[in-house]
Motif scaffolding. Structure first.
Motif, PDB file in Angstrom:
ATOM      1  N   THR A   8     -43.180 -25.869 -36.492  1.00 53.09           N
ATOM      2  CA  THR A   8     -42.352 -26.219 -37.643  1.00 53.09           C
ATOM      3  C   THR A   8     -42.008 -24.965 -38.432  1.00 53.09           C
ATOM      4  OG1 THR A   8     -43.398 -28.387 -37.739  1.00 53.09           O
ATOM      5  CG2 THR A   8     -42.211 -27.681 -39.698  1.00 53.09           C
ATOM      6  N   GLY A   9     -42.991 -24.109 -38.617  1.00 50.48           N
ATOM      7  CA  GLY A   9     -42.761 -22.852 -39.315  1.00 50.48           C
ATOM      8  C   GLY A   9     -41.732 -22.002 -38.603  1.00 50.48           C
ATOM      9  N   LEU A  10     -41.859 -21.898 -37.297  1.00 47.45           N
ATOM     10  CA  LEU A  10     -40.925 -21.111 -36.489  1.00 47.45           C
ATOM     11  C   LEU A  10     -39.533 -21.725 -36.511  1.00 47.45           C
ATOM     12  CD1 LEU A  10     -43.276 -20.395 -33.485  1.00 47.45           C
ATOM     13  CD2 LEU A  10     -42.286 -18.638 -34.960  1.00 47.45           C
ATOM     14  N   TYR A  11     -39.492 -23.029 -36.488  1.00 45.92           N
ATOM     15  CA  TYR A  11     -38.210 -23.747 -36.532  1.00 45.92           C
ATOM     16  C   TYR A  11     -37.529 -23.525 -37.879  1.00 45.92           C
ATOM     17  CZ  TYR A  11     -34.890 -27.602 -36.740  1.00 45.92           C
ATOM     18  OH  TYR A  11     -33.750 -28.343 -36.898  1.00 45.92           O
ATOM     19  N   ASN A  12     -38.308 -23.610 -38.943  1.00 44.89           N
ATOM     20  CA  ASN A  12     -37.765 -23.467 -40.293  1.00 44.89           C
ATOM     21  C   ASN A  12     -37.099 -22.130 -40.541  1.00 44.89           C
ATOM     22  OD1 ASN A  12     -38.515 -26.035 -41.015  1.00 44.89           O
ATOM     23  ND2 ASN A  12     -40.396 -25.422 -42.045  1.00 44.89           N
ATOM     24  N   ILE A  13     -37.590 -21.071 -39.893  1.00 45.94           N
ATOM     25  CA  ILE A  13     -36.971 -19.763 -40.121  1.00 45.94           C
ATOM     26  C   ILE A  13     -36.179 -19.278 -38.914  1.00 45.94           C
ATOM     27  CG2 ILE A  13     -38.518 -19.070 -41.986  1.00 45.94           C
ATOM     28  CD1 ILE A  13     -40.057 -17.351 -40.026  1.00 45.94           C
ATOM     29  N   GLY A  14     -35.916 -20.198 -38.000  1.00 48.65           N
ATOM     30  CA  GLY A  14     -34.920 -19.941 -36.971  1.00 48.65           C
ATOM     31  C   GLY A  14     -35.385 -19.407 -35.632  1.00 48.65           C
ATOM     32  N   TYR A  15     -36.694 -19.318 -35.418  1.00 44.89           N
ATOM     33  CA  TYR A  15     -37.166 -18.791 -34.130  1.00 44.89           C
ATOM     34  C   TYR A  15     -37.187 -19.851 -33.039  1.00 44.89           C
ATOM     35  CZ  TYR A  15     -38.214 -14.483 -36.533  1.00 44.89           C
ATOM     36  OH  TYR A  15     -38.091 -13.325 -37.263  1.00 44.89           O
ATOM     37  N   ILE A  16     -37.269 -21.102 -33.437  1.00 49.09           N
ATOM     38  CA  ILE A  16     -37.094 -22.205 -32.490  1.00 49.09           C
ATOM     39  C   ILE A  16     -35.800 -22.884 -32.915  1.00 49.09           C
ATOM     40  CG2 ILE A  16     -37.951 -24.440 -31.679  1.00 49.09           C
ATOM     41  CD1 ILE A  16     -40.786 -23.392 -31.981  1.00 49.09           C
ATOM     42  N   GLU A  28     -44.262 -22.585 -23.391  1.00 46.88           N
ATOM     43  CA  GLU A  28     -43.534 -21.336 -23.218  1.00 46.88           C
ATOM     44  C   GLU A  28     -42.549 -21.082 -24.360  1.00 46.88           C
ATOM     45  OE1 GLU A  28     -40.997 -19.553 -19.623  1.00 46.88           O
ATOM     46  OE2 GLU A  28     -42.656 -20.850 -18.989  1.00 46.88           O
ATOM     47  N   VAL A  29     -41.856 -22.134 -24.791  1.00 49.64           N
ATOM     48  CA  VAL A  29     -40.864 -21.994 -25.857  1.00 49.64           C
ATOM     49  C   VAL A  29     -41.536 -21.478 -27.128  1.00 49.64           C
ATOM     50  CG1 VAL A  29     -39.290 -23.253 -27.395  1.00 49.64           C
ATOM     51  CG2 VAL A  29     -39.302 -23.744 -24.952  1.00 49.64           C
ATOM     52  N   THR A  30     -42.676 -22.072 -27.444  1.00 47.99           N
ATOM     53  CA  THR A  30     -43.412 -21.662 -28.640  1.00 47.99           C
ATOM     54  C   THR A  30     -43.912 -20.234 -28.506  1.00 47.99           C
ATOM     55  OG1 THR A  30     -44.140 -23.944 -28.843  1.00 47.99           O
ATOM     56  CG2 THR A  30     -45.225 -22.351 -30.258  1.00 47.99           C
ATOM     57  N   ALA A  31     -44.494 -19.907 -27.356  1.00 46.59           N
ATOM     58  CA  ALA A  31     -45.021 -18.557 -27.133  1.00 46.59           C
ATOM     59  C   ALA A  31     -43.917 -17.512 -27.248  1.00 46.59           C
ATOM     60  CB  ALA A  31     -45.704 -18.473 -25.771  1.00 46.59           C
ATOM     61  N   GLU A  32     -42.748 -17.802 -26.678  1.00 46.73           N
ATOM     62  CA  GLU A  32     -41.614 -16.877 -26.772  1.00 46.73           C
ATOM     63  C   GLU A  32     -41.162 -16.722 -28.223  1.00 46.73           C
ATOM     64  OE1 GLU A  32     -40.036 -14.768 -24.611  1.00 46.73           O
ATOM     65  OE2 GLU A  32     -41.792 -15.290 -23.414  1.00 46.73           O
ATOM     66  N   ALA A  33     -41.118 -17.829 -28.937  1.00 49.19           N
ATOM     67  CA  ALA A  33     -40.709 -17.801 -30.343  1.00 49.19           C
ATOM     68  C   ALA A  33     -41.700 -16.979 -31.163  1.00 49.19           C
ATOM     69  CB  ALA A  33     -40.606 -19.215 -30.888  1.00 49.19           C
ATOM     70  N   VAL A  34     -42.987 -17.144 -30.864  1.00 52.76           N
ATOM     71  CA  VAL A  34     -44.017 -16.381 -31.565  1.00 52.76           C
ATOM     72  C   VAL A  34     -43.835 -14.890 -31.289  1.00 52.76           C
ATOM     73  CG1 VAL A  34     -46.509 -15.873 -31.651  1.00 52.76           C
ATOM     74  CG2 VAL A  34     -45.724 -18.230 -31.718  1.00 52.76           C
ATOM     75  N   LYS A  35     -43.559 -14.540 -30.025  1.00 54.04           N
ATOM     76  CA  LYS A  35     -43.327 -13.125 -29.675  1.00 54.04           C
ATOM     77  C   LYS A  35     -42.146 -12.551 -30.440  1.00 54.04           C
ATOM     78  CE  LYS A  35     -45.133 -12.730 -24.996  1.00 54.04           C
ATOM     79  NZ  LYS A  35     -44.757 -12.675 -23.593  1.00 54.04           N
ATOM     80  N   LYS A  36     -41.065 -13.289 -30.495  1.00 56.86           N
ATOM     81  CA  LYS A  36     -39.877 -12.824 -31.223  1.00 56.86           C
ATOM     82  C   LYS A  36     -40.203 -12.614 -32.690  1.00 56.86           C
ATOM     83  CE  LYS A  36     -36.415 -15.164 -28.439  1.00 56.86           C
ATOM     84  NZ  LYS A  36     -35.745 -16.464 -28.402  1.00 56.86           N
ATOM     85  N   PHE A  37     -40.927 -13.586 -33.248  1.00 54.37           N
ATOM     86  CA  PHE A  37     -41.328 -13.495 -34.647  1.00 54.37           C
ATOM     87  C   PHE A  37     -42.184 -12.254 -34.878  1.00 54.37           C
ATOM     88  CE2 PHE A  37     -44.533 -14.280 -37.932  1.00 54.37           C
ATOM     89  CZ  PHE A  37     -43.709 -14.472 -39.028  1.00 54.37           C
ATOM     90  N   LYS A  44     -48.091  -7.073 -33.498  1.00 54.40           N
ATOM     91  CA  LYS A  44     -48.280  -6.879 -32.066  1.00 54.40           C
ATOM     92  C   LYS A  44     -47.759  -8.111 -31.330  1.00 54.40           C
ATOM     93  CE  LYS A  44     -51.826  -5.239 -28.911  1.00 54.40           C
ATOM     94  NZ  LYS A  44     -53.263  -5.254 -28.607  1.00 54.40           N
ATOM     95  N   GLU A  45     -46.924  -7.875 -30.306  1.00 58.43           N
ATOM     96  CA  GLU A  45     -46.316  -8.998 -29.570  1.00 58.43           C
ATOM     97  C   GLU A  45     -47.288  -9.590 -28.565  1.00 58.43           C
ATOM     98  OE1 GLU A  45     -42.137  -8.590 -27.957  1.00 58.43           O
ATOM     99  OE2 GLU A  45     -42.440  -6.620 -28.866  1.00 58.43           O
ATOM    100  N   THR A  46     -48.019 -10.593 -28.996  1.00 57.09           N
ATOM    101  CA  THR A  46     -49.004 -11.209 -28.107  1.00 57.09           C
ATOM    102  C   THR A  46     -48.556 -12.586 -27.643  1.00 57.09           C
ATOM    103  OG1 THR A  46     -50.130 -12.191 -30.000  1.00 57.09           O
ATOM    104  CG2 THR A  46     -50.921 -10.034 -29.277  1.00 57.09           C
ATOM    105  N   GLY A  47     -47.698 -13.227 -28.428  1.00 57.28           N
ATOM    106  CA  GLY A  47     -47.310 -14.597 -28.101  1.00 57.28           C
ATOM    107  C   GLY A  47     -48.365 -15.593 -28.541  1.00 57.28           C
TER     108      GLY A  47
END
Length: 66
Positions: A8-16, A28-37, A44-47
């Motif tokens: 929800t947090g990622l969605y709210n600021i546009g990463y999902i 995978e979608v969440t992990a990729e969004a976390v990496k982008k964030f 550090k890009e861990t996902g």
């Protein structure tokens, strides 16, 4: 669970982009969004949504995806 909050947090600021991907399943979608964030916010890009990531995700200073 907490996955839902992360997404929800990622969605709210546009990463999902698609609300349908807010499932509560840390896939995978969440992990990729976390990496982008993480990349955009200088972490550090861990996902993996570690504590530093989560704190920043819900902070008003977090950089949005666009």
């Amino acid at each position: 669970g907490s996955e839902m909050c992360i997404e929800t947090g990622l969605y709210n600021i546009g990463y999902i982009a698609d609300k349908d991907n807010v499932t509560g399943y840390y896939g995978e979608v969440t992990a990729e969004a976390v990496k982008k964030f993480q990349k955009k916010n200088g972490l550090k890009e861990t996902g993996t949504a570690d504590n530093a990531t989560l704190v920043l995700l819900f902070d008003s200073s977090a950089k949005k995806a666009k």
